[in-house]
Write a protein that holds these residues in place. Structure first.
Motif, PDB file in Angstrom:
ATOM      1  N   ASP A  86      -6.327  13.866 -42.910  1.00 19.90           N
ATOM      2  CA  ASP A  86      -5.188  13.444 -43.728  1.00 19.90           C
ATOM      3  C   ASP A  86      -3.882  14.092 -43.293  1.00 19.90           C
ATOM      4  OD1 ASP A  86      -6.855  11.849 -45.267  1.00 19.90           O
ATOM      5  OD2 ASP A  86      -7.355  13.502 -46.616  1.00 19.90           O
ATOM      6  N   ASN A  87      -3.793  14.478 -42.032  1.00 19.71           N
ATOM      7  CA  ASN A  87      -2.599  15.156 -41.521  1.00 19.71           C
ATOM      8  C   ASN A  87      -1.915  14.323 -40.450  1.00 19.71           C
ATOM      9  OD1 ASN A  87      -2.838  17.982 -42.820  1.00 19.71           O
ATOM     10  ND2 ASN A  87      -4.867  17.584 -42.008  1.00 19.71           N
ATOM     11  N   THR A  88      -0.641  14.615 -40.233  1.00 19.13           N
ATOM     12  CA  THR A  88       0.109  13.937 -39.181  1.00 19.13           C
ATOM     13  C   THR A  88      -0.282  14.507 -37.821  1.00 19.13           C
ATOM     14  OG1 THR A  88       1.982  13.354 -40.579  1.00 19.13           O
ATOM     15  CG2 THR A  88       2.429  13.611 -38.233  1.00 19.13           C
ATOM     16  N   HIS A 145       7.032  13.970 -41.645  1.00 24.60           N
ATOM     17  CA  HIS A 145       6.018  13.402 -40.761  1.00 24.60           C
ATOM     18  C   HIS A 145       6.608  12.471 -39.702  1.00 24.60           C
ATOM     19  CE1 HIS A 145       3.436  15.238 -43.649  1.00 24.60           C
ATOM     20  NE2 HIS A 145       3.856  14.441 -44.619  1.00 24.60           N
ATOM     21  N   HIS A 172       2.098  10.359 -43.952  1.00 19.73           N
ATOM     22  CA  HIS A 172       1.469  10.982 -42.795  1.00 19.73           C
ATOM     23  C   HIS A 172       1.253   9.910 -41.736  1.00 19.73           C
ATOM     24  CE1 HIS A 172       0.522  14.020 -45.855  1.00 19.73           C
ATOM     25  NE2 HIS A 172       0.410  14.867 -44.857  1.00 19.73           N
ATOM     26  N   LYS A 186      -0.306   9.021 -37.647  1.00 18.72           N
ATOM     27  CA  LYS A 186      -1.118   9.392 -36.484  1.00 18.72           C
ATOM     28  C   LYS A 186      -0.731   8.479 -35.329  1.00 18.72           C
ATOM     29  CE  LYS A 186      -5.152  11.231 -38.925  1.00 18.72           C
ATOM     30  NZ  LYS A 186      -4.922  12.642 -38.564  1.00 18.72           N
ATOM     31  N   LEU A 246      -1.012   7.505 -45.543  1.00 14.83           N
ATOM     32  CA  LEU A 246      -1.379   7.725 -44.147  1.00 14.83           C
ATOM     33  C   LEU A 246      -1.307   6.413 -43.397  1.00 14.83           C
ATOM     34  CD1 LEU A 246      -2.545   9.554 -41.861  1.00 14.83           C
ATOM     35  CD2 LEU A 246      -4.821   8.888 -42.660  1.00 14.83           C
TER      36      LEU A 246
END
Length: 591
Positions: free
Chosen positions: A92-94, A401, A496, A498, A518
Motif C-alpha cells: 500500500d505504498n508509493t 506521492h 499512492h 506504483k 492506490l
C-alpha cells in the motif's frame, strides 16, 4: 634508504578508483606509480557496492573486473519505496522502480563482454573486488605499486618541471619520492591536492547530510519472503531485494543492498537539520532501522561486520583537471550523496576524460586546454545535476506521492540519456583494449564523440549549454517540490502510486484517479520477444531505440509535469475561493 623514481604519472590512493586509473594508464603504455598502504591497511567493506550502468561499463572493461563481477550478486535494477515506516508490507505504498527480468540476461542477450558491460549489473563486495584489481595491477610491468607507503606531500612543478610526490612507509620508516609529469589524486576524503592547491570548496548553502551505514553477515536469501515480492498483472514476480532498494522517510533515505555470501549492506543518509535520535552515530543508525519491521527482522547486532559514518558527506572542487598537469577523481574531488550510487560512476567518468588529456600530453606532446576547460565546466554541472536529484527529496515534498513518482521520472530521463554513449564506450574498449594507439578511424571517431558528450549535461542535450541543462532540470525539480509541499501543507492528498519500468507507464491515468487510495501506473510487462527489439545487435554502432527511448521518456515527463501544474493550480484556486467552507472541508480535497 631513500628511493627515487621517475614516472609518467603517479596515482595517489589504491581504492577502486585509484586501481582503475592504474589499469587505464597501464593499457596506454605509460609508466605508472601507484601509492597506498594497502598491505597494512585495515580491511573495510566500504560503501559503494552497487555496480551501475555507468560504472559497469568502465569496471568490466578498463577495470578488468568482468570475471569477478560474474561471481557477484546479480542486480536487476533499482527500487524506491516511500512511506514504509512501521509497516510490514510494501503493497500500500508509493513505489518507483527500474526493474529487469533475470531471464532477459539469459534468453535475449548474448553472454559476451559487450552485453555484460552494458546491461548485466552486479552488487560488489568492495574489499574483494579491490583485492582482485590489485592483482591485475601487479601483472603490468609498466606499473610500480608502492603498496606499503603513503603519500606525504605533493610538490607541483613549475611550467614543464616534473612534480615531486613524497611518500613514507610508517612501518619501516623508509621514505622516498617520485618525479612525474602528471599526478592524479584518488586518495579519498583527505583531498590532498584539492586542499593544497586551493580547489577544495563546498556548495555555499546550509544543506548538508550525514551518512551512517553497516554491513551484516548471516542474512540468508530465504529470509526475504513473499513480503519482498512484487507481482505484475501477467503473474510475473520480481523480488525487491534483487535490486538496490531505497526507502524514503522525512529528511532521510535508506539503502538496502544484497551481496554475495549472505551479506547485506544497509545505510542511512539524513539531513543534518533532521537528525535521528541518538547520542552516537550507531544509535542514530538503529533509531532509523527500528522504524522498519521489514529490516529489523533481517538485522542482528551480533552479525554486524562493520559500522562507519561520514559526518559531512557533501563537498566539491572547482577543478577536476588542471593545465598544471594534475587531476582529482572520486572523493578526492567531489561527493554529493550515495543516492543512485553516482559516486563511483562519476569518478570513473572523470578518470576517463582525464585519461584522454594525459594521453595526448604524454604521447602526442599536446596539452589540450580546450578539453580541460570542457571537462571542468561539464563535470561541475553534472555534479550539480546530481545534487538537484536529491535536494527537494529531503524536504516535505517527499510525502507527496505524485512528486515521488514525477521527481524520479525526471531523474530517469537524465540518467538514461547516455545509454547510447555507454554502448560506444564498450565498442571502443573492445576494439582497442583501452589504448588509443590501436584505434581504427571508427574507434577514433567514437572516442571523439565520447570526449564531447559523455556527461550527464551533454549526453542527449548537446544543443544547449551544460549550464542551461542543469538550470532547467533544477527549475523543474524545484517547481514540482513547491507544488508538492503546498499539497502536503494544505491537506490535498494524492493517491499512492506504483510505477515500474521498463514498460511504458500509464501516466494517462493521472487525471482520472478519483478518490482511489492506490493507483498502479505500470504498463504491461514486456515479453522477451518484444524486448529483443530494444537490444542492439553486436555489430551495431548507432542503435536508434536507445535515442528514441530517452525522448519518449522526456515527452511523458513533460505531459505529467503539465498535468501536475494544472491540477495543483486548480486546487489553489478552489482553496482561495472556498472562504465559506470549514477548514476541514477545504483541506479534504482528494485528487
Amino acid at each position: 634508504m631513500k628511493i627515487n623514481r621517475e614516472a609518467d604519472i603517479v596515482i595517489v590512493g589504491a581504492g577502486i578508483v585509484g586501481l582503475f586509473n592504474a589499469l587505464m594508464y597501464a593499457k596506454q603504455g605509460l609508466q605508472v606509480v601507484i601509492i597506498d598502504n594497502v598491505v597494512n591497511q585495515k580491511r573495510s567493506y566500504k560503501v559503494g557496492e552497487s555496480l551501475l550502468s555507468y560504472s559497469n561499463v568502465f569496471l568490466r572493461t578498463l577495470g578488468e573486473l568482468d570475471s569477478f563481477a560474474n561471481t557477484s550478486y546479480t542486480k536487476l535494477g533499482v527500487w524506491f519505496t516511500n512511506g514504509m515506516e512501521w509497516k510490514k508490507s510494501f503493497e500500500d505504498n508509493t513505489e518507483w522502480a527500474l526493474s529487469y527480468q533475470d531471464s532477459w540476461f539469459k534468453e535475449i542477450m548474448p553472454n559476451t563482454l559487450q552485453y555484460r558491460a552494458c546491461f548485466h549489473e552486479k552488487q560488489l563486495v568492495r574489499p574483494e573486488a579491490e583485492d582482485f584489481m590489485q592483482e591485475r595491477v601487479r601483472s603490468y610491468s609498466n606499473v610500480t605499486f608502492l603498496d606499503t607507503a603513503l603519500v606525504d606531500d605533493v610538490l607541483i612543478g613549475d611550467g614543464e618541471e616534473p612534480h615531486e610526490v613524497k611518500w613514507i612507509c610508517r612501518e619501516t620508516k623508509e621514505s622516498g619520492s617520485v618525479a612525474a609529469r602528471w599526478v592524479i589524486d584518488c586518495g579519498g576524503r583527505r583531498r590532498l591536492i584539492a586542499t593544497k592547491m586551493g580547489h577544495a570548496t563546498d556548495f555555499g548553502d546550509d544543506f548538508q547530510t550525514t551518512a551512517v551505514w553497516a554491513q551484516f553477515g548471516n542474512v540468508l536469501e530465504e529470509q526475504f519472503d513473499d513480503i519482498w515480492a512484487y507481482t505484475y498483472e501477467n503473474g510475473t514476480r520480481s523480488m525487491r531485494q534483487k535490486h538496490t532498494c531505497h526507502l524514503w522517510g522525512d529528511g532521510y533515505w535508506i539503502w538496502v543492498i544484497r551481496l554475495s555470501n549472505n551479506r547485506l549492506s544497509v545505510g542511512v543518509t539524513f539531513d543534518q537539520n533532521k537528525q535521528p535520535a541518538g547520542a552516537k552515530p550507531k544509535d542514530q543508525f538503529w533509531d532509523v532501522m527500528n522504524r522498519y519491521p521489514i529490516l529489523t527482522s533481517l538485522l542482528k547486532k551480533e552479525d554486524m561486520l562493520e559500522f562507519r559514518m561520514y559526518k559531512d558527506v557533501q563537498y566539491t572542487t572547482d577543478t577536476f583537471v588542471s593545465e598544471k598537469r594534475y587531476g582529482m577523481a572520486g572523493d578526492a574531488a567531489t561527493i554529493i550523496d550515495a543516492y543512485y550510487s553516482q559516486g563511483i560512476s562519476m569518478s570513473l567518468l572523470t578518470s576517463f576524460h582525464i585519461g584522454n588529456i594525459v594521453y595526448e600530453d604524454v604521447r602526442q606532446g599536446r596539452l589540450n586546454r580546450e578539453y580541460i576547460d570542457r571537462v571542468n565546466r561539464n563535470l561541475t554541472q553534472d555534479w550539480l545535476i546530481i545534487r538537484n536529484f536529491v535536494l527537494t527529496k529531503y524536504t516535505k515534498a517527499i510525502e507527496d506521492h505524485r512528486f515521488f513518482i514525477l521527481s524520479h521520472l525526471l531523474d530517469n530521463v537524465i540518467l538514461s540519456s547516455g545509454i547510447q554513449l555507454r554502448w560506444y564506450f564498450v565498442r571502443w574498449m573492445l576494439n582497442t583494449n583501452g589504448d588509443p594507439a590501436k584505434e581504427s578511424k571508427l574507434d577514433a571517431k567514437l572516442r571523439t564523440i565520447l570526449q564531447k558528450k559523455l556527461f550527464h549535461s551533454q549526453a542527449s542535450w548537446s544543443f544547449a549549454s551544460p549550464e542551461k541543462i542543469r538550470s532547467l532540470q533544477g527549475y523543474l525539480q524545484r517547481k514540482m517540490g513547491e507544488r508538492a509541499r503546498w499539497r502536503v501543507e494544505n491537506g490535498v492528498m494524492t493517491p499512492h502510486l506504483k510505477l515500474l519500468w521498463p514498460p511504458l507507464p500509464k501516466l494517462s491515468k493521472l487525471p482520472f484517479v478519483g478518490k482511489k487510495k492506490l493507483v498502479n501506473l505500470t504498463g504491461k510487462q514486456i515479453s522477451g520477444k518484444a524486448a529483443k527489439l530494444f537490444i542492439p545487435k553486436p555489430e551495431t554502432i548507432v542503435h536508434r531505440p536507445f535515442t528514441a527511448a530517452v525522448f519518449v521518456m522526456l515527452f511523458q515527463f513533460f505531459w505529467a509535469y503539465g498535468y501536475d501544474a494544472f491540477s495543483t493550480g486548480k486546487n489553489k484556486l478552489l482553496a482561495a475561493i472556498g472562504v465559506g467552507k470549514s477548514e476541514k472541508e477545504q483541506h479534504r480535497s482528494h485528487i
